[in-house]
Design a protein around this motif. Sequence first.
Motif, PDB file in Angstrom:
ATOM      1  N   CYS A  37       8.666   4.453  -3.089  1.00  0.00           N
ATOM      2  CA  CYS A  37       7.222   4.701  -3.170  1.00  0.00           C
ATOM      3  C   CYS A  37       6.540   3.410  -3.610  1.00  0.00           C
ATOM      4  O   CYS A  37       6.890   2.831  -4.631  1.00  0.00           O
ATOM      5  CB  CYS A  37       6.922   5.825  -4.166  1.00  0.00           C
TER       6      CYS A  37
ATOM      7  N   CYS B 121       3.862  11.279  -5.263  1.00  0.00           N
ATOM      8  CA  CYS B 121       5.002  11.309  -4.342  1.00  0.00           C
ATOM      9  C   CYS B 121       6.025  12.345  -4.814  1.00  0.00           C
ATOM     10  O   CYS B 121       6.055  12.719  -5.984  1.00  0.00           O
ATOM     11  CB  CYS B 121       5.651   9.927  -4.239  1.00  0.00           C
TER      12      CYS B 121
ATOM     13  N   CYS C  27       1.704   9.541 -10.169  1.00  0.00           N
ATOM     14  CA  CYS C  27       1.853   9.416  -8.720  1.00  0.00           C
ATOM     15  C   CYS C  27       1.976  10.817  -8.126  1.00  0.00           C
ATOM     16  O   CYS C  27       2.297  11.774  -8.823  1.00  0.00           O
ATOM     17  CB  CYS C  27       3.084   8.585  -8.389  1.00  0.00           C
TER      18      CYS C  27
ATOM     19  N   PHE D 221       3.591   3.017  -4.699  1.00  0.00           N
ATOM     20  CA  PHE D 221       2.766   3.217  -5.890  1.00  0.00           C
ATOM     21  C   PHE D 221       3.588   3.148  -7.175  1.00  0.00           C
ATOM     22  O   PHE D 221       3.250   2.419  -8.090  1.00  0.00           O
ATOM     23  CB  PHE D 221       2.057   4.573  -5.815  1.00  0.00           C
ATOM     24  N   CYS D 222       4.651   3.958  -7.247  1.00  0.00           N
ATOM     25  CA  CYS D 222       5.338   4.103  -8.538  1.00  0.00           C
ATOM     26  C   CYS D 222       6.754   3.553  -8.535  1.00  0.00           C
ATOM     27  O   CYS D 222       7.451   3.641  -9.539  1.00  0.00           O
ATOM     28  CB  CYS D 222       5.349   5.569  -8.965  1.00  0.00           C
TER      29      CYS D 222
HETATM   30 ZN   LIG Z   1       5.204   7.515  -6.196  1.00  0.00          ZN
END
Ligand SMILES: [Zn+2]
Length: 328
Positions: A309, A279, A277, A311-312
């Motif tokens: 986040c 972030c 990721c 995404f992760c």
């Molecule tokens: Zn992330």
Amino acid sequence: MEPSSITPPISDFVQPFQIEGHGVRGRLVRLDGVASEIIAKHAYPEPVAHLLTEMMALAAVLAATLKYEGVFTLQAKGNGAVRVLVADVTSGGAVRGYAQFDKDAVAAIPAASANLMRLTGGGYLAFTVDQGEHAERYQGIVELEGQSLVDCIHHYFQQSEQLQAAFKLAIENHPGGWRAGAIMLQRLPSQGGHHRPEGGGWTPDGSKPHDWQGGEGSSDIDGEEAEDAWRRAVVLMASAQDKELLGPETGINDLLYRLFHEDGVRVFTGHALKAQCRCSRHRVENVLRSLGKEELDDLAVDGALIVTCEFCNSEYRFARSDVKPPVD
Ligand SMILES: [Zn+2]
């Protein structure tokens, strides 16, 4: 691309290749640990995890055909149970992805009919190449349609007339996680040119490709011969079994040899993919700072701002008093 004599890893890899004398170039992508690691961060229901794995494999195979420095993103916006699906791939091979969906609505769809249209209820799919602040940004859009994302992307290339492309994809949920295998074939333009743009490249927004992965390429065959060669390559690709596409028993080069050796297949230097990721606490803080005072006050819970986040799943916590928007 440089011809390669190195044996690629079994998975989490992009392998470019060319079928000799056919005017056909291709990419073989496999995901295993990468898809499993990304999916494992979330409690996605099976059909959503399946769609997201497909999205990541397609993003990786499409990204590998573009020449870019930055981020290639595939993003679907649905009108139904699955509202958002995102997968992005950096030019360095970092992959990430996430899904937003209505849990009850996904659960209500019978497994046997959980195809793209049932899950998303239609919508659109966007292709974006982001090369940073000072470079051009490309975006192409196609309606979500067909049984699967790969159908939808195939349709995109058919209607854009930028590039003749064909795909074969397999997805598997195995005890260790999720696997994907994908092949994309693209037809190179004939020498002397015809209706395809020079270089055989594509850009998501349909503009003239400035450059593309693999440099200038063209086919030294033409007309009916080229048409036959293309059709033959697509038939050979279609003969790949799901098990072969997915690995891990079949090596990447072994599969390409099995499929295309009669015509001669050349592999080029490929690259590894990783789950990563982008972030960071700093980036999240910048986003928070860009919000207004009222918005920040609304977001704060017991004096804290908590951002997760998508995404992760990393969680970032800030004291509300530490985040000060710029003073007007
Ligand atoms: Zn992330």
